[in-house]
Structures are given as C-alpha cells and as structure tokens.
Design an enzyme around this catalytic site. Structure first.
Site, short mmCIF file in Angstrom:
data_model
loop_
_atom_site.label_atom_id
_atom_site.label_comp_id
_atom_site.label_asym_id
_atom_site.label_seq_id
_atom_site.Cartn_x
_atom_site.Cartn_y
_atom_site.Cartn_z
N ASP A 82 -8.39 1.72 -9.93
CA ASP A 82 -8.33 2.65 -8.79
C ASP A 82 -9.60 3.48 -8.67
OD1 ASP A 82 -5.66 1.90 -8.31
OD2 ASP A 82 -4.96 3.28 -9.84
N ASP A 105 -4.21 5.96 -10.78
CA ASP A 105 -4.21 6.24 -12.21
C ASP A 105 -5.07 5.28 -13.02
OD1 ASP A 105 -2.45 4.07 -11.74
OD2 ASP A 105 -1.71 4.31 -13.78
N ASP A 147 -1.60 4.26 -5.05
CA ASP A 147 -1.55 3.06 -5.88
C ASP A 147 -0.09 2.89 -6.28
OD1 ASP A 147 -2.20 1.16 -8.03
OD2 ASP A 147 -1.81 2.86 -9.34
#
Ligand code: ADP
Ligand code: MG
Length: 426
Positions: free
Chosen positions: A306, A302, A81
């Site tokens: 996600d 995080d 991410d």
C-alpha cells in the site's frame, strides 16, 4: 501651534496647552502602530494546529504536520485497502482440499515449506494451520514453549527449499526436491501454464462467493490442491463506511485479492466501488485516477504493497499495526488500529480549520474596530483618545483571545458513530 492651525487639519483647541501638535499627533500614530501589530493574525493558525496535533495524539491519531491536517478537511474520496485495513489481518485457513490423491499431511508440509520464507499474512496463516495439523493435541505450557516447539518442529519438519521468490500480488514460487512449487492466486497458476480442473474451479468460486480467499497450489506442473483463507472484517467497518458516506465522502475499496472475494466483502460493508486484482503499483494509479479532476483523495492502508498509494494520496493514513514502510509513507498514523479514527482524523481537521477561520475573524474584526479608534476617529465627537499603553494592552488582549480560542480545541470530543450517522449532508 501656528502650523497646525495654518494647515487646517484640526482646530488648535484640540491640543492641550501643556503639549504641542507634534506630540499630539505622535500619540495617535503610536497607538495605531501598536494596535495594528499583526500578532493575533500570526498566531491564529499555528496555535490551532499545535493544539489539534496534541488532541489528535490523545485520540490515537498521529498527524505528521499541518499540511496533512489541512488537506484532510476537504477529502472527497477515501480508498481503503482490504486485507489488514478493512479486515482484522488475522487470516485463518478454513478449508483444505487436495485433488491429487496426495496425503493431506504431505500436502500441508509442502505448502508450509514453500510459504515459510514469505512475510505475507496469508503465508503466516498457512504456516500456523499446518503446524497445528501436525501437533494438534499437544497443549503448550507457555508462549515461549509454543515458540520453541515451533522452531524445533519446523527445523525438522519443513522441507528444504531452493530458489525461493515472492511475487507481490500473486504468491510464492520455489523448488522443493528439485521440482517447482507454486502457491498463490489464479493468475500465478495460469501464467505458469498449469491447468485448473473444473471440480477445483467450482469449489474455488464457491469459496470466493463466501468472501474467502482461495489459494491454489501446483507442484511439478500439476495442480494438486487448494486452501480457503478467511479474514474476519473489523467490527466497526460497516458503520464507519456508512458514517463516511453521511459526511459526504465517497468510499472505494482496492485490493490485490480476486474480484469475487472483493465484491463479497465490499457488499458486506456497503462499499459500491471496488477495484480488485490490483498489483501494488496499480494501487497508486487508482489514486491518480480519482485525483485527475482535482478531487482530494485519502488512502487508508497497512501493507508494504500500500506504500506507493499512501505516498501518492493527498492524505495517507496508515494503520498502526501495519508495516513500518506503510507508516513511514503516510501522513497520519491510526495508532489504535480502529477504523473509527478515520472519521476522527477528518472531523478533527474540519473542526480545527473552522476554529482557524474564527481566529482570523476575531483578529480582523478586532483590528477593524480598534485601528480607527486608535487613530482618533472618535476624538472629535467624544474626546476619546487611546493612549499607547491602552493600545498595547488591547493588542496583547487580542493575541490572548486568539490563543484562548485555539485552546478551546482541547475540549474536542471525537464524534460518536451514532451521532455521525444522524448527520445529514445538505
Ligand atoms: P491485498 O491488496 O489484499 O493486501 P496482496 O497484493 O498482498 O493483497 O495479494 C494479492 C493476492 O495475491 C492475495 O489475495 C493472494 O491470493 C495472493 N498472494 C500474495 N502473496 C501470497 C502468498 N505469500 N501466498 C499465497 N498467496 C499470495
Ligand atoms: Mg493490506
């Protein structure tokens, strides 16, 4: 005596005079049963996994079970991410541009009021910026002072908001003074039929090419201004990506942010494969695309957005500073918020499983040699007979040696990045 001799299994002279053929054979069979006890085989995996879990925790890598530890050794793709994972997650506003002739202070008050109820890191950055704009110069005396002053100030300063809604992957919308305000990305603004002036568009493109995220603001159906937010990359990000490539793992970046910013960031750290403007549910789809040909896919993330991807991945790794939901959905937690630990996690898994293979080799090799000896294979030539007590001692020794071999994992040192970069994959 007579029976043994009659069957011709072995000469009567082998059996001592104080014994008989039944006891003679029984001794061999007891030794075989004792030696063949599969304790060492049974211990080979769990002891190594237990030691590795402890070692991982010492290095800031929490593993939630043996399965995850096993899968991490075979990772082919690793999906990162962007915000909060590759970047520090400490977004700051760098630019504010008002296009409607509105006063900058009023503009910031309006945007801050809309973002006050959002939990997004960008919203936090905007609120901090707006706050400092209003109260710049008043140095706080302590942390509590800052907090209290913020609360006081916000309660008087922010405008009243109605019908607030956060639109994941897009931004926020609400009513202020009875008029609709939109704060978010291009998709949010254009979906609502607001026209973005050309001057603003070229300003926006410029910011995005410089790896900044542009946040657009529309009020009452008109575009009124934009803000540029930057989130510095983690210092180790580029080296970690290079290290992963050297380990034969293909890195990919996935983000809800726009394409230009995403590509600029990816270029800086050396990721070639980028998926941008991906909605939270879309992140899990990206994982599934990579899994299609049977590849093992890891996801590092995080945020709440996600979590579906962390759960869908074969190996989910959550950044320790991330949200609780992400941590819950992941198999690994990287407590130190340092990307180097991604390499540690994979390397530890590889070392642990090569140790387990050695353990099996020891245990098997041991049995292959010791069982025939216990069965008396050497007796006809050397008279060597393994009494059951010796067989018991040998059996215990094999278990101890496997446990000691697992304990050697405690000497594990995490790979230094400079060493990782020297590894060449055949
Ligand atoms: P990422 O995948 O990088 O963590 P998100 O899916 O959370 O990003 O958000 C994608 C984009 O949506 C952001 O880059 C931003 O442009 C916009 N956005 C989301 N939430 C907000 C918000 N509260 N305020 C402004 N913009 C937002
Ligand atoms: Mg994120």
């Amino acid at each position: 005596m007579f029976v043994c001799g009659t069957l011709g299994a072995y000469p009567n002279s082998w059996v001592s005079e104080t014994s008989n053929c039944f006891v003679f054979s029984l001794m061999f069979s007891i030794s075989v049963v004792v030696i063949a006890c599969p304790c060492a085989l049974g211990l080979a995996t769990p002891t190594a996994v237990m030691v590795a879990t402890g070692v991982g925790a010492n290095h800031g890598v929490l593993v939630k079970g043996g399965d995850a530890l096993e899968r991490a050794q075979n990772v082919n793709y690793i999906i990162f991410d962007k915000t909060g994972t590759l970047t520090q997650g400490k977004a700051t506003v760098t630019t504010t541009k008002v296009f409607s002739g509105m006063d900058v202070g009023d503009f910031l008050t309006l945007v801050a009021s809309a973002e006050a109820s959002s939990e997004h890191p960008l919203a936090k950055a905007i609120l901090d910026y707006a706050f400092h704009f209003h109260f710049f110069g008043k140095l706080p005396s302590s942390k509590d002072d800052v907090k209290k002053r913020k609360e006081d100030a916000f309660s008087q300063w922010l405008l009243e908001v109605a019908d607030f809604s956060a639109l994941p992957g897009k931004g926020v919308q609400c009513l202020i003074n009875g008029k609709m305000i939109l704060v978010g990305n291009r998709a949010l603004i254009s979906e609502n039929g607001v026209n973005i002036p050309e001057e603003a568009e070229s300003f926006l493109v410029d910011m995005e090419l410089n790896a900044k995220t542009g946040i657009l603001v529309a009020y009452d159906g008109n575009f009124i201004g934009l803000m540029g937010v930057t989130d510095p990359l983690k210092r180790e990000a580029a080296v970690v990506i290079e290290g992963l490539k050297k380990m034969g793992i293909y890195p990919v970046m996935v983000t809800g942010d726009n394409w230009r910013t995403a590509l600029a960031v990816a270029k800086e750290i050396g990721i070639e494969d980028v998926r941008a403007e991906v909605m939270p549910a879309g992140k899990a789809d990206v994982i599934r695309i990579f899994q299609k040909d049977g590849s093992v896919v890891a996801m590092v993330g995080d945020g709440i957005n996600d979590s579906p991807a962390l759960a869908a991945a074969d190996v989910g790794m959550a950044i320790g500073a991330g949200t609780d939901i992400a941590i819950e959905a992941a198999d690994y937690v990287l407590v130190r918020n340092n990307l180097e630990d991604v390499i540690t996690a994979i390397d530890l898994s590889r070392k642990t499983f090569s140790r387990i293979r050695w353990n099996y080799f020891f245990a098997m090799a041991y049995n292959i040699v010791a069982i025939p000896v216990a069965a008396g294979a050497l007796f006809p030539f050397t008279g060597l007979q393994m009494p059951p007590w010796l067989a018991g001692a040998c059996m215990a020794f094999s278990s101890v040696s496997v446990v000691c071999s697992s304990l050697l994992l405690r000497r594990y040192r995490k790979p230094r990045l400079t060493t990782v970069l020297q590894i060449t994959v055949e």
